[in-house]
Write a protein that holds these residues in place. Structure first.
Motif, PDB file in Angstrom:
ATOM      1  N   GLN A 105     -45.593  13.458  47.318  1.00 61.36           N
ATOM      2  CA  GLN A 105     -45.360  12.017  47.294  1.00 61.36           C
ATOM      3  C   GLN A 105     -45.707  11.363  48.624  1.00 61.36           C
ATOM      4  OE1 GLN A 105     -41.414  10.771  46.191  1.00 61.36           O
ATOM      5  NE2 GLN A 105     -41.930   8.613  46.355  1.00 61.36           N
ATOM      6  N   VAL A 113     -54.720  18.925  40.611  1.00 59.59           N
ATOM      7  CA  VAL A 113     -54.913  19.171  39.179  1.00 59.59           C
ATOM      8  C   VAL A 113     -56.124  20.058  38.940  1.00 59.59           C
ATOM      9  CG1 VAL A 113     -53.875  16.956  38.521  1.00 59.59           C
ATOM     10  CG2 VAL A 113     -56.351  17.111  38.840  1.00 59.59           C
ATOM     11  N   TYR A 122     -51.517  20.648  35.765  1.00 55.04           N
ATOM     12  CA  TYR A 122     -50.853  20.038  36.905  1.00 55.04           C
ATOM     13  C   TYR A 122     -50.458  21.164  37.859  1.00 55.04           C
ATOM     14  CZ  TYR A 122     -46.855  17.810  39.225  1.00 55.04           C
ATOM     15  OH  TYR A 122     -45.965  17.331  40.146  1.00 55.04           O
ATOM     16  N   ARG A 181     -47.829  18.394  43.697  1.00 57.58           N
ATOM     17  CA  ARG A 181     -47.847  16.996  44.117  1.00 57.58           C
ATOM     18  C   ARG A 181     -47.241  16.865  45.500  1.00 57.58           C
ATOM     19  NH1 ARG A 181     -42.808  14.424  40.712  1.00 57.58           N
ATOM     20  NH2 ARG A 181     -41.270  15.842  41.578  1.00 57.58           N
ATOM     21  N   GLY A 191     -48.423  10.508  37.768  1.00 57.70           N
ATOM     22  CA  GLY A 191     -47.776  11.773  37.424  1.00 57.70           C
ATOM     23  C   GLY A 191     -47.372  11.843  35.965  1.00 57.70           C
ATOM     24  N   TRP A 236     -48.055   5.921  41.898  1.00 55.29           N
ATOM     25  CA  TRP A 236     -47.947   7.373  42.056  1.00 55.29           C
ATOM     26  C   TRP A 236     -47.088   7.963  40.942  1.00 55.29           C
ATOM     27  CZ3 TRP A 236     -44.080  10.996  43.151  1.00 55.29           C
ATOM     28  CH2 TRP A 236     -44.542  12.262  43.528  1.00 55.29           C
ATOM     29  N   TYR A 274     -51.766  14.286  43.795  1.00 60.13           N
ATOM     30  CA  TYR A 274     -51.517  15.289  42.766  1.00 60.13           C
ATOM     31  C   TYR A 274     -52.681  16.268  42.809  1.00 60.13           C
ATOM     32  CZ  TYR A 274     -47.871  12.418  40.713  1.00 60.13           C
ATOM     33  OH  TYR A 274     -46.720  11.701  40.521  1.00 60.13           O
TER      34      TYR A 274
END
Length: 121
Positions: free
Chosen positions: A49, A56, A44, A47, A33, A29, A54
């Motif tokens: 976690q 995009v 971007y 995100r 990124g 991960w 993510y």
């Protein structure tokens, strides 16, 4: 002696919208990124976690890049993480733009994962 060579993808992509890397979910991960923010043409957007994702934009399309840890099995007895492209509703995404971005990630992740794991030592 520890093997410090960059990890490479286990197998070719199972489908147009995913591939697997032999690395932990967190390292993958983080590496995704780092690669995404350095790629020309990628916007971007965000995100998460805890969700391993993510958001995009690439080539005019909005989609998610999702990382998901895989269960250790008799065939695969090491850590592995699946990287996939998903539509915003979570369904698999295999458009040309998503496949192109996944190809870039698949080529660049081994080196980035190696850099991240080396920095932990």
């Amino acid at each position: 002696m520890l093997d410090t060579s960059p990890a490479s993808p286990e197998k070719p992509a199972k489908s147009r919208g995913e591939f697997t890397v032999p690395a932990s979910t967190l390292d993958t991960w983080n590496a995704v990124g780092q690669v995404l923010v350095r790629l020309d043409g990628v916007t971007y957007e965000g995100r998460a976690q805890m969700l391993g994702l993510y958001a995009v934009q690439y080539r005019g399309e909005r989609f998610l890049i999702l990382t998901r840890g895989l269960v250790v099995t008799a065939e695969r007895q090491t850590l592995a993480t699946e990287v996939s492209a998903r539509l915003l509703d979570g369904k698999p995404h295999g458009s040309d733009a998503a496949v192109e971005l996944l190809g870039l990630l698949q080529r660049r992740l081994p080196g980035e994962i190696a850099r991240i794991t080396a920095s932990k030592r």
